[in-house]
Scaffold this motif. Structure first.
Motif, PDB file in Angstrom:
ATOM      1  N   ASP A 166      44.337  49.285  32.484  1.00  0.00           N
ATOM      2  CA  ASP A 166      43.761  50.279  33.407  1.00  0.00           C
ATOM      3  C   ASP A 166      42.356  50.660  32.934  1.00  0.00           C
ATOM      4  O   ASP A 166      42.160  51.647  32.220  1.00  0.00           O
ATOM      5  N   LYS A 167      41.381  49.901  33.376  1.00  0.00           N
ATOM      6  CA  LYS A 167      40.010  50.061  32.887  1.00  0.00           C
ATOM      7  C   LYS A 167      39.403  51.398  33.285  1.00  0.00           C
ATOM      8  O   LYS A 167      38.677  52.028  32.493  1.00  0.00           O
ATOM      9  N   ASP A 168      39.668  51.871  34.516  1.00  0.00           N
ATOM     10  CA  ASP A 168      39.061  53.124  34.969  1.00  0.00           C
ATOM     11  C   ASP A 168      39.964  54.332  34.736  1.00  0.00           C
ATOM     12  O   ASP A 168      39.664  55.442  35.190  1.00  0.00           O
ATOM     13  N   ILE A 192      46.858  49.958  38.130  1.00  0.00           N
ATOM     14  CA  ILE A 192      46.194  48.698  37.789  1.00  0.00           C
ATOM     15  C   ILE A 192      45.840  47.979  39.082  1.00  0.00           C
ATOM     16  O   ILE A 192      46.726  47.615  39.864  1.00  0.00           O
ATOM     17  N   GLU A 217      41.407  44.574  37.870  1.00  0.00           N
ATOM     18  CA  GLU A 217      41.688  44.927  36.478  1.00  0.00           C
ATOM     19  C   GLU A 217      42.716  43.966  35.879  1.00  0.00           C
ATOM     20  O   GLU A 217      42.590  43.545  34.720  1.00  0.00           O
ATOM     21  N   GLU A 242      41.159  40.589  35.193  1.00  0.00           N
ATOM     22  CA  GLU A 242      40.210  40.634  34.081  1.00  0.00           C
ATOM     23  C   GLU A 242      40.929  40.447  32.743  1.00  0.00           C
ATOM     24  O   GLU A 242      40.433  39.755  31.847  1.00  0.00           O
ATOM     25  N   LYS A 243      42.110  41.040  32.610  1.00  0.00           N
ATOM     26  CA  LYS A 243      42.867  40.919  31.363  1.00  0.00           C
ATOM     27  C   LYS A 243      43.766  39.679  31.355  1.00  0.00           C
ATOM     28  O   LYS A 243      43.944  39.040  30.318  1.00  0.00           O
TER      29      LYS A 243
END
Length: 297
Positions: free
Chosen positions: A105-107, A112, A116, A119-120
């Motif tokens: 959870d980048k933000d 998710i 996101e 990206e992972k």
């Protein structure tokens, strides 16, 4: 005993938090997703986007708390059995969700997104097998078939009564017996009879059903045997003389001609020859010896 389990589980959670509590340095090579897809969904080849959409149950384009828990089968009975109590189980669920969110959870919005997740990648999903969160999706009966029956009882020799002796088998059958027992208790209460009387009724009904099945099978076998006996035997048509080998067709002609005797004598007398043996009689006119039409000779 429960306190001991709770302490042990707390230690396990602490270790997992230490290992997965932050994104940096996290071991992303658990291959949990690959194993999960193979064992739960019977899918060996997939891409991250397919994994995401498969587990985005409400199709809203994000993985929320409930869907993360579902990916790991957190609330499946198998997982719940490995929690000391309800409080420990809720802590386990919170730990799993927070760990995955910390990784993906980048933000930090508690969800998710597809971006996101991509990206992972799926390899970033950690494994929580040590907590009993093994990703089971199906009901207990289906899980038993998928993860035990297919592995240990997939051939005729492993499907005998004696072969069902694993701990999982005994537990599975005990659960079924418990369910049947509860049904009989309810049935006895409804009919106003004792549980023992209800059990006797069930035993009589089962015995009658087995006897009826045996009777039907024997009847079917008898009918099949009768059909075999009534089935007409295949008839063999005599071979067309025109298609016989000449050695076979004319093999007895000379012997036959000797039996008839000379032309003009015996029963045949001066009759026009109609068989190869008659045409070979001594003194038969030449005009009867050669073939005029196909089939004459």
């Amino acid at each position: 005993m429960k306190k001991g389990l709770a302490v042990l589980q707390a230690v396990l959670i602490f270790k997992l938090v230490s290992a997965h509590g932050h994104t940096e340095g996290h071991d992303g090579d658990s291959e949990y997703a690959q194993r999960h897809m193979a064992t739960e969904h019977h899918i060996d080849t997939f891409d991250p986007k397919s994994f995401f959409h498969l587990h985005d149950f409400n199709r809203d384009g994000i993985l929320d708390k409930d869907e993360i828990e579902a990916i790991y089968g957190v609330h499946h009975p198998y997982s719940q059995k490995k929690s000391a109590d309800e409080e420990a189980h809720q802590k386990k669920a919170e730990h799993i969700v927070s760990t995955v969110l910390n990784i993906m959870d980048k933000d930090s919005d508690g969800k998710i997104s597809l971006e996101e997740f991509l990206e992972k990648g799926v390899k970033a999903l950690p494994s929580f097998d040590g907590l009993g969160a093994e990703g089971h999706h199906y009901d207990v009966e289906s899980e038993f078939f998928l993860h035990h029956e297919e592995e240990f009882h997939s051939t005729p020799e492993t499907q005998t009564d004696e072969a069902y002796n694993h701990e999982e088998d005994l537990e599975h059958f005990a659960a079924h017996e418990n369910i049947e027992r509860q049904e009989i208790v309810r049935e006895a209460a409804y009919q106003g009879i004792s549980v023992e009387e209800a059990l006797e009724e069930h035993e009589r009904a089962e015995a009658a059903a087995e006897a009826r099945i045996k009777e039907l099978r024997e009847q079917e076998e008898r009918e099949q045997e009768q059909l075999k006996q009534q089935r007409p035997k295949p008839t063999t048509r005599p071979a067309n003389p025109e298609k016989l080998d000449p050695a076979v067709r004319y093999g007895d002609a000379e012997k036959e001609s000797e039996e008839f005797g000379e032309w003009g004598t015996g029963d045949k007398g001066y009759k026009v020859p109609s068989t190869p043996g008659e045409r070979l009689r001594k003194n038969v006119p030449y005009k009867y010896k050669f073939r005029r039409n196909w089939g004459d000779f």
